[in-house]
Design a protein around this motif. Sequence first.
Motif, PDB file in Angstrom:
ATOM      1  N   UNK A 299       8.657   6.765  -2.592  1.00 60.34           N
ATOM      2  CA  UNK A 299       7.490   7.322  -1.888  1.00 60.34           C
ATOM      3  C   UNK A 299       7.580   7.070  -0.390  1.00 60.34           C
ATOM      4  N   UNK A 300       8.004   5.877  -0.011  1.00 56.97           N
ATOM      5  CA  UNK A 300       8.067   5.539   1.407  1.00 56.97           C
ATOM      6  C   UNK A 300       9.189   6.253   2.149  1.00 56.97           C
ATOM      7  N   UNK A 301      10.123   6.865   1.410  1.00 60.27           N
ATOM      8  CA  UNK A 301      11.233   7.549   2.070  1.00 60.27           C
ATOM      9  C   UNK A 301      11.080   9.063   2.086  1.00 60.27           C
ATOM     10  N   UNK A 302       9.981   9.580   1.518  1.00 60.48           N
ATOM     11  CA  UNK A 302       9.837  11.028   1.392  1.00 60.48           C
ATOM     12  C   UNK A 302       8.426  11.489   1.717  1.00 60.48           C
ATOM     13  N   UNK A 303       8.295  12.729   2.212  1.00 63.85           N
ATOM     14  CA  UNK A 303       6.952  13.286   2.408  1.00 63.85           C
ATOM     15  C   UNK A 303       6.222  13.378   1.078  1.00 63.85           C
ATOM     16  N   UNK A 304       4.923  13.175   1.110  1.00 62.74           N
ATOM     17  CA  UNK A 304       4.112  13.342  -0.093  1.00 62.74           C
ATOM     18  C   UNK A 304       3.869  14.831  -0.308  1.00 62.74           C
ATOM     19  N   UNK A 305       4.171  15.299  -1.511  1.00 62.86           N
ATOM     20  CA  UNK A 305       3.936  16.703  -1.846  1.00 62.86           C
ATOM     21  C   UNK A 305       2.441  16.928  -2.077  1.00 62.86           C
ATOM     22  N   UNK A 306       1.944  18.079  -1.665  1.00 63.13           N
ATOM     23  CA  UNK A 306       0.517  18.360  -1.800  1.00 63.13           C
ATOM     24  C   UNK A 306       0.067  18.251  -3.256  1.00 63.13           C
ATOM     25  N   UNK A 307       0.906  18.658  -4.177  1.00 68.83           N
ATOM     26  CA  UNK A 307       0.536  18.631  -5.596  1.00 68.83           C
ATOM     27  C   UNK A 307       0.321  17.205  -6.091  1.00 68.83           C
ATOM     28  N   UNK A 308       0.835  16.196  -5.339  1.00 64.28           N
ATOM     29  CA  UNK A 308       0.838  14.818  -5.813  1.00 64.28           C
ATOM     30  C   UNK A 308      -0.236  13.946  -5.176  1.00 64.28           C
ATOM     31  N   UNK A 309      -1.130  14.528  -4.394  1.00 60.21           N
ATOM     32  CA  UNK A 309      -2.119  13.720  -3.668  1.00 60.21           C
ATOM     33  C   UNK A 309      -3.037  12.948  -4.608  1.00 60.21           C
ATOM     34  N   UNK A 310      -3.416  13.540  -5.728  1.00 61.20           N
ATOM     35  CA  UNK A 310      -4.279  12.829  -6.670  1.00 61.20           C
ATOM     36  C   UNK A 310      -3.550  11.623  -7.270  1.00 61.20           C
TER      37      UNK A 310
ATOM     38  N   UNK B 198      -3.581   8.822  -4.911  1.00 64.74           N
ATOM     39  CA  UNK B 198      -4.888   8.139  -4.939  1.00 64.74           C
ATOM     40  C   UNK B 198      -4.975   7.188  -6.127  1.00 64.74           C
ATOM     41  N   UNK B 199      -4.387   7.576  -7.251  1.00 66.32           N
ATOM     42  CA  UNK B 199      -4.388   6.709  -8.428  1.00 66.32           C
ATOM     43  C   UNK B 199      -3.570   5.435  -8.186  1.00 66.32           C
ATOM     44  N   UNK B 200      -2.492   5.561  -7.421  1.00 63.36           N
ATOM     45  CA  UNK B 200      -1.599   4.429  -7.195  1.00 63.36           C
ATOM     46  C   UNK B 200      -2.122   3.456  -6.138  1.00 63.36           C
ATOM     47  N   UNK B 201      -2.966   3.944  -5.245  1.00 67.32           N
ATOM     48  CA  UNK B 201      -3.419   3.107  -4.126  1.00 67.32           C
ATOM     49  C   UNK B 201      -4.074   1.800  -4.567  1.00 67.32           C
ATOM     50  N   UNK B 202      -4.998   1.808  -5.532  1.00 66.48           N
ATOM     51  CA  UNK B 202      -5.587   0.528  -5.970  1.00 66.48           C
ATOM     52  C   UNK B 202      -4.591  -0.401  -6.679  1.00 66.48           C
ATOM     53  N   UNK B 203      -3.415   0.126  -6.984  1.00 63.81           N
ATOM     54  CA  UNK B 203      -2.400  -0.663  -7.679  1.00 63.81           C
ATOM     55  C   UNK B 203      -1.337  -1.199  -6.720  1.00 63.81           C
ATOM     56  N   UNK B 204      -1.526  -0.969  -5.417  1.00 64.52           N
ATOM     57  CA  UNK B 204      -0.630  -1.550  -4.420  1.00 64.52           C
ATOM     58  C   UNK B 204       0.525  -0.667  -4.009  1.00 64.52           C
ATOM     59  N   UNK B 205       0.552   0.597  -4.475  1.00 63.65           N
ATOM     60  CA  UNK B 205       1.613   1.525  -4.082  1.00 63.65           C
ATOM     61  C   UNK B 205       0.988   2.576  -3.175  1.00 63.65           C
ATOM     62  N   UNK B 206       1.352   2.526  -1.912  1.00 61.17           N
ATOM     63  CA  UNK B 206       0.726   3.389  -0.918  1.00 61.17           C
ATOM     64  C   UNK B 206       1.753   3.791   0.128  1.00 61.17           C
ATOM     65  N   UNK B 207       1.722   5.054   0.502  1.00 62.96           N
ATOM     66  CA  UNK B 207       2.657   5.565   1.495  1.00 62.96           C
ATOM     67  C   UNK B 207       2.566   4.758   2.786  1.00 62.96           C
ATOM     68  N   UNK B 208       3.740   4.304   3.270  1.00 65.81           N
ATOM     69  CA  UNK B 208       3.791   3.595   4.535  1.00 65.81           C
ATOM     70  C   UNK B 208       3.504   2.116   4.442  1.00 65.81           C
ATOM     71  N   UNK B 209       3.295   1.603   3.217  1.00 66.01           N
ATOM     72  CA  UNK B 209       2.986   0.179   3.064  1.00 66.01           C
ATOM     73  C   UNK B 209       3.969  -0.488   2.101  1.00 66.01           C
ATOM     74  N   UNK B 210       4.239  -1.761   2.364  1.00 67.86           N
ATOM     75  CA  UNK B 210       5.116  -2.526   1.499  1.00 67.86           C
ATOM     76  C   UNK B 210       4.429  -2.796   0.166  1.00 67.86           C
ATOM     77  N   UNK B 211       5.209  -2.781  -0.892  1.00 71.17           N
ATOM     78  CA  UNK B 211       4.673  -3.000  -2.234  1.00 71.17           C
ATOM     79  C   UNK B 211       4.589  -4.494  -2.504  1.00 71.17           C
ATOM     80  N   UNK B 212       3.376  -5.039  -2.464  1.00 70.24           N
ATOM     81  CA  UNK B 212       3.149  -6.463  -2.720  1.00 70.24           C
ATOM     82  C   UNK B 212       1.971  -6.620  -3.680  1.00 70.24           C
ATOM     83  N   UNK B 213       2.154  -6.281  -4.956  1.00 69.12           N
ATOM     84  CA  UNK B 213       1.043  -6.345  -5.907  1.00 69.12           C
ATOM     85  C   UNK B 213       0.582  -7.771  -6.153  1.00 69.12           C
ATOM     86  N   UNK B 214      -0.738  -7.946  -6.334  1.00 71.64           N
ATOM     87  CA  UNK B 214      -1.259  -9.265  -6.677  1.00 71.64           C
ATOM     88  C   UNK B 214      -1.139  -9.466  -8.190  1.00 71.64           C
ATOM     89  N   UNK B 215      -1.590 -10.605  -8.672  1.00 74.38           N
ATOM     90  CA  UNK B 215      -1.424 -10.939 -10.090  1.00 74.38           C
ATOM     91  C   UNK B 215      -2.118  -9.921 -10.987  1.00 74.38           C
TER      92      UNK B 215
END
Length: 500
Positions: free
Chosen positions: A256-267, A270-287
């Motif tokens: 995800x961090x190496x590629x543009x987000x496709x419009x079809x994948x925006x939802x 959004x599902x991944x954001x609360x799980x610590x996977x977000x464009x432009x951010x390092x993946x550091x999930x909590x417990x």
Amino acid sequence: MTTNYKERLIAAAIVGALSVTSAQAQTPDSVNSRIGNLQFEQGFPTEETTQKVFDEIDYQRAVQAYLWAYPAVSFEAIRIGTKRDLGADLIDMVIADNYADPKGRWLTANDTTIYAYTNVDLGKSGPIVVENPPGAIAGIIDDFWQRSLADVGIPGPDAGKGGKFLLLPPGYKGDVPQTGYFILQGTMNNYNVMIRGIVLNNDKDAAVENVKRVKVYPLSESSNPKPNKFVSMSGKVMDTTPPMGMAFWELLSAFINNNPVQERDLFYMAMLKPLGIEKGKEFKPDARQKAILEEAAQMGDAMGRVMLFEGPDRFHRVGEGLGVEPFPGSKWHWVFQVNPVQKTDTYGQIDERLHYTYGAIYTTPALGVMKAAPGGNYVQAFKDKDGNRLDGGKSYRLHVPANPPAEQFWSLTLYDTATRSMIQNAPNDSARFSQDKLNTNADGSIDLYFGPAGSAPAGSEANWIETVPGKGFYPMFRFYGPKAGLFDGTWKLPDIELVK
């Protein structure tokens, strides 16, 4: 208006008002659910209920995100495995110069084709040229979602005459040559270029030599391109299959961090954001996030297995009037239930895409063609004639009628149900194809046999593939250059029969 009619209207209005009040009053203070009892006090969720519900929301979304992400993580796993196990980097060409073999784990690769492939990153290299020689080559350019961008070679616009393909990065604003290239506009940075050298007249060396004429280089070096480094994958122990657990999500985050987000994948983003996977951010999930992601990966993998082996009964070839059975009444299924763009006019093919990419890799218009044409089509079976699963500890026979409808050649490969890769047996050989020296019946038909060590029928050893007791397996039958007989009912592959 009569008095009786007015009275009826008033009564109806009172009943309606009472119904609304009753419906509102039925909002429960306690909900029994699959995650336990959910409590609400004066309509507000308790702290415990809030935590349960948010955990469940994130878990359900993580499972669906796993299914959505599978094709991209699969290609990312190929990129990582190629560098880790073979030392081959971007633009380096990996080649199965002595065929692929069971020592390497590849989703439904086969050992009857001269494969070569490379990974490119347009964000690092800029525009890339794929220079294809003339001859018996069938190639594929896929993005990391495994969506086809172009066919190369015989099924491509160069029609086997050779040509140069220019792959442009997303949003590219630089100069583009006006002649001499087939121009391809990319929508992401990561692409995989795969070339298949077709073996003709049993001349493997000629196919290898032709594949080694393929060139991949940055457009900026087109005046004097550097020779590609070719790395053999034949006989090498390597693993390109998608990883389990947290490693799956780590690859997804990197992709995800190496590629543009496709419009079809925006939802999904959004599902991944609360799980610590977000464009432009390092993946550091909590417990908490780790626990949810680990469980979701287990469930997602289980769903993938079920979709591969049972999915064909859920869908059919939309718009083509075709069911999932190539030979009606048989246990065989078309391998390609998904189309090369992974969508129809009314929905995205998420189930069909998972069914295919959980078990295989690469899509292209040239694979899954439903008419006589260059390219290929494949069928697979997960049960024998009696409807039983295929068991590596038992012996089976497959009768292949004369004149299989394949212009170039046909092949039959056995795959391990756990790895979806070629079965790993003592002979290190899991396939037979039409250019092998097989025993042929008087009418031109061929009987193939599968079974554990020591079960080869006397005199038919050349037609036999060794299976592994304690493991399930399934066959895939490939038709390269399919003929009309594959589609019009004039040729039928019988079911696999248990040898008793």
